[in-house]
Design a protein around this motif. Structure first.
Motif, PDB file in Angstrom:
ATOM      1  N   THR A 181     -11.872   0.690  35.267  1.00  0.00           N
ATOM      2  CA  THR A 181     -10.655  -0.072  35.555  1.00  0.00           C
ATOM      3  C   THR A 181     -11.017  -1.479  36.007  1.00  0.00           C
ATOM      4  O   THR A 181     -10.365  -2.458  35.612  1.00  0.00           O
ATOM      5  CB  THR A 181      -9.814   0.635  36.619  1.00  0.00           C
ATOM      6  OG1 THR A 181      -9.467   1.947  36.169  1.00  0.00           O
ATOM      7  CG2 THR A 181      -8.536  -0.141  36.912  1.00  0.00           C
ATOM      8  N   ALA A 182     -12.046  -1.595  36.839  1.00  0.00           N
ATOM      9  CA  ALA A 182     -12.492  -2.923  37.269  1.00  0.00           C
ATOM     10  C   ALA A 182     -12.931  -3.752  36.071  1.00  0.00           C
ATOM     11  O   ALA A 182     -12.628  -4.952  35.982  1.00  0.00           O
ATOM     12  CB  ALA A 182     -13.629  -2.787  38.277  1.00  0.00           C
ATOM     13  N   ARG A 183     -13.636  -3.135  35.115  1.00  0.00           N
ATOM     14  CA  ARG A 183     -14.067  -3.884  33.928  1.00  0.00           C
ATOM     15  C   ARG A 183     -12.872  -4.289  33.075  1.00  0.00           C
ATOM     16  O   ARG A 183     -12.864  -5.379  32.489  1.00  0.00           O
ATOM     17  CB  ARG A 183     -15.075  -3.054  33.123  1.00  0.00           C
ATOM     18  CG  ARG A 183     -16.435  -2.944  33.795  1.00  0.00           C
ATOM     19  CD  ARG A 183     -17.473  -2.354  32.861  1.00  0.00           C
ATOM     20  NE  ARG A 183     -17.240  -0.937  32.624  1.00  0.00           N
ATOM     21  CZ  ARG A 183     -17.738   0.047  33.369  1.00  0.00           C
ATOM     22  NH1 ARG A 183     -18.490  -0.242  34.422  1.00  0.00           N
ATOM     23  NH2 ARG A 183     -17.512   1.304  33.073  1.00  0.00           N
ATOM     24  N   ALA A 184     -11.865  -3.421  32.988  1.00  0.00           N
ATOM     25  CA  ALA A 184     -10.660  -3.788  32.250  1.00  0.00           C
ATOM     26  C   ALA A 184      -9.980  -4.990  32.888  1.00  0.00           C
ATOM     27  O   ALA A 184      -9.510  -5.905  32.193  1.00  0.00           O
ATOM     28  CB  ALA A 184      -9.698  -2.600  32.185  1.00  0.00           C
ATOM     29  N   MET A 185      -9.935  -5.036  34.209  1.00  0.00           N
ATOM     30  CA  MET A 185      -9.355  -6.181  34.901  1.00  0.00           C
ATOM     31  C   MET A 185     -10.219  -7.424  34.702  1.00  0.00           C
ATOM     32  O   MET A 185      -9.696  -8.526  34.521  1.00  0.00           O
ATOM     33  CB  MET A 185      -9.180  -5.862  36.388  1.00  0.00           C
ATOM     34  CG  MET A 185      -8.229  -4.706  36.662  1.00  0.00           C
ATOM     35  SD  MET A 185      -7.926  -4.425  38.425  1.00  0.00           S
ATOM     36  CE  MET A 185      -6.898  -5.845  38.820  1.00  0.00           C
ATOM     37  N   ARG A 186     -11.509  -7.239  34.766  1.00  0.00           N
ATOM     38  CA  ARG A 186     -12.433  -8.366  34.537  1.00  0.00           C
ATOM     39  C   ARG A 186     -12.172  -9.033  33.193  1.00  0.00           C
ATOM     40  O   ARG A 186     -12.207 -10.263  33.074  1.00  0.00           O
ATOM     41  CB  ARG A 186     -13.872  -7.849  34.590  1.00  0.00           C
ATOM     42  CG  ARG A 186     -14.945  -8.880  34.288  1.00  0.00           C
ATOM     43  CD  ARG A 186     -16.276  -8.202  34.001  1.00  0.00           C
ATOM     44  NE  ARG A 186     -16.236  -7.400  32.776  1.00  0.00           N
ATOM     45  CZ  ARG A 186     -17.196  -6.563  32.399  1.00  0.00           C
ATOM     46  NH1 ARG A 186     -18.273  -6.396  33.165  1.00  0.00           N
ATOM     47  NH2 ARG A 186     -17.085  -5.869  31.274  1.00  0.00           N
ATOM     48  N   ASP A 187     -11.905  -8.225  32.176  1.00  0.00           N
ATOM     49  CA  ASP A 187     -11.810  -8.728  30.811  1.00  0.00           C
ATOM     50  C   ASP A 187     -10.390  -9.103  30.397  1.00  0.00           C
ATOM     51  O   ASP A 187     -10.183  -9.529  29.259  1.00  0.00           O
ATOM     52  CB  ASP A 187     -12.352  -7.666  29.846  1.00  0.00           C
ATOM     53  CG  ASP A 187     -13.827  -7.353  30.097  1.00  0.00           C
ATOM     54  OD1 ASP A 187     -14.521  -8.201  30.682  1.00  0.00           O
ATOM     55  OD2 ASP A 187     -14.257  -6.241  29.721  1.00  0.00           O
ATOM     56  N   THR A 188      -9.417  -8.961  31.280  1.00  0.00           N
ATOM     57  CA  THR A 188      -8.018  -9.272  30.968  1.00  0.00           C
ATOM     58  C   THR A 188      -7.669 -10.663  31.468  1.00  0.00           C
ATOM     59  O   THR A 188      -7.818 -10.942  32.659  1.00  0.00           O
ATOM     60  CB  THR A 188      -7.078  -8.238  31.614  1.00  0.00           C
ATOM     61  OG1 THR A 188      -7.376  -6.934  31.093  1.00  0.00           O
ATOM     62  CG2 THR A 188      -5.624  -8.571  31.314  1.00  0.00           C
TER      63      THR A 188
END
Length: 407
Positions: A221-228
């Motif tokens: 989830t943190a990586r999804a936020m990082r990449d959004t």
């Protein structure tokens, strides 16, 4: 004499969707996802799979002169054994940002959940049609907000005039992650979950990663936020860690640091707000897990109770008070090197006085009135004069690392 419109069918593609991080092309249509495929592949939890596929904050957005709009969808309805049927998910129409209609779609697939046995059964169903008529014939921005709590495949979009993309209005994008309360729990509709209401009042575009049962500091989830792409970011964490009894105090602090470090890799200077849990009396001083109380289920009411022992805090079990103290200290520590990091105590959004007036119906989740209260308070405190005011500039008299409290 009534005549049917001359319909134009427009393929539903990612370009017409806002608030989704991914789309899956199914045999029937398009299924919006709020986590990307890579994240979904890294977790086999069926609760997370159900939550991220429920399109909270996801909406179709297009510009058109159309006076009539039809949308074919294939919903997935949840049926709980021993409980009355759940109401159909609500779709909401906005025209130039203003409410212009509501509707539901019946039928669809069914997911039957037996909470006492811990089993599920899925059965296929047929698509249904949502229809809005009588829209003004001028050029306008149209949004159809999908049900925040009902998985929805988009099958076909028909209008009586061509549609095109909505021009960029220059609004900031707010990326938010939280638990079922941020997902929408028992809100009245998709535009009145507290994040959707706060976004509307704050004049921003919402990407809602509120995941029922899924705010667990997961690295994917943190990586999804990082990449959004996002201009403003908030992370509301705590209640799911307690009611799942997922980790102990030793793991909590490093996990929060790691989550924020990952988000910062993609957004090094964006205003980033860490929000601690709203008041939840059953878990203020009693660890998890939470357990269901089925005694009122035949009447359509499910309650939860804390299953832990307060004495277990000495062994590192988490409670909401412990989490709030840890988050406040952690943000203060990081803020020394991160001037755009803020903290907000969740009890400023919903605290003891609010619980006395608007108690949590099932002891965990707020009702529709509470969503409205939390959303308006967040807009006032955070967008109006706090972390996100003027794009994150410090409020007058305020400081980095903390958000102002209510008067």
């Amino acid at each position: 004499m009534h005549t049917e419109p001359s319909w134009i069918t427009t393929p539903v593609t990612a370009s017409l969707l806002r608030g989704a991080l991914d789309v899956e092309y199914t045999e029937r249509g398009v299924l919006p996802h709020r986590l990307p495929a890579r994240a979904r592949a890294q977790c086999a939890d069926p609760q997370l799979a159900m939550a991220e596929a429920q399109p909270s904050g996801v909406r179709l957005a297009f510009r058109t002169r159309a006076t009539a709009v039809e949308l074919d969808t294939l919903p997935t309805k949840r049926l709980y054994v021993g409980a009355p049927p759940r109401p159909d998910g609500v779709y909401e129409l906005l025209v130039d940002g203003r409410p212009a209609g509501r509707g539901t779609v019946g039928g669809g697939n069914t997911l039957t959940i037996d909470m006492t046995a811990g089993t599920t059964a899925w059965a296929p169903g047929e698509a249904g049609t949502l229809r809005f008529t009588g829209l003004p014939g001028r050029p306008k921005d149209v949004e159809i907000w999908l049900p925040h709590n009902e998985t929805t495949e988009l099958v076909a979009l028909r209008t009586d005039a061509p549609v095109g993309p909505v021009p960029d209005r220059g609004r900031k994008v707010w990326l938010h992650h939280g638990s079922s309360i941020s997902h929408g729990s028992d809100a009245a509709g998709p535009t009145s979950t507290w994040p959707a209401l706060a976004a509307s009042l704050g004049g921003v575009e919402l990407v809602n990663l509120g995941l029922g049962g899924g705010a667990l500091l997961d690295p994917f989830t943190a990586r999804a936020m990082r990449d959004t792409p996002a201009d403003l970011i908030s992370v509301k964490v705590g209640i799911n860690l307690v009611n799942t009894d997922l980790m102990r105090l030793r793991a909590f602090g490093p996990a929060v640091h790691g989550f924020l470090d990952t988000v910062r890799e993609g957004h090094p200077t964006a205003p980033l707000l860490v929000i601690s849990p709203l008041l939840c009396p059953i878990h203020e001083d009693t660890p998890g897990p939470s357990g269901p109380d089925f005694s009122d289920l035949p009447d359509g009411r499910l309650r939860f109770r804390a299953m832990g022992d307060p004495a277990e805090r000495a062994a590192g079990k988490l409670t909401l008070r412990v989490i709030r103290d840890e988050l406040a200290a952690l943000v203060q520590l990081r803020a020394a090197d991160d001037p755009n990091l803020y903290h907000l105590d969740g009890r400023e959004l919903y605290g003891e006085a609010d619980y006395a007036e608007l108690p949590l119906p099932d002891e965990l989740h707020p009702d529709a009135a509470t969503h409205r209260r939390v959303g308006t308070r967040f807009a006032d405190q955070v967008f109006g004069r706090g972390a996100f005011a003027d794009g994150g500039a410090p409020p007058s008299g305020g400081s980095r690392g903390t958000a102002p409290t209510t008067d």
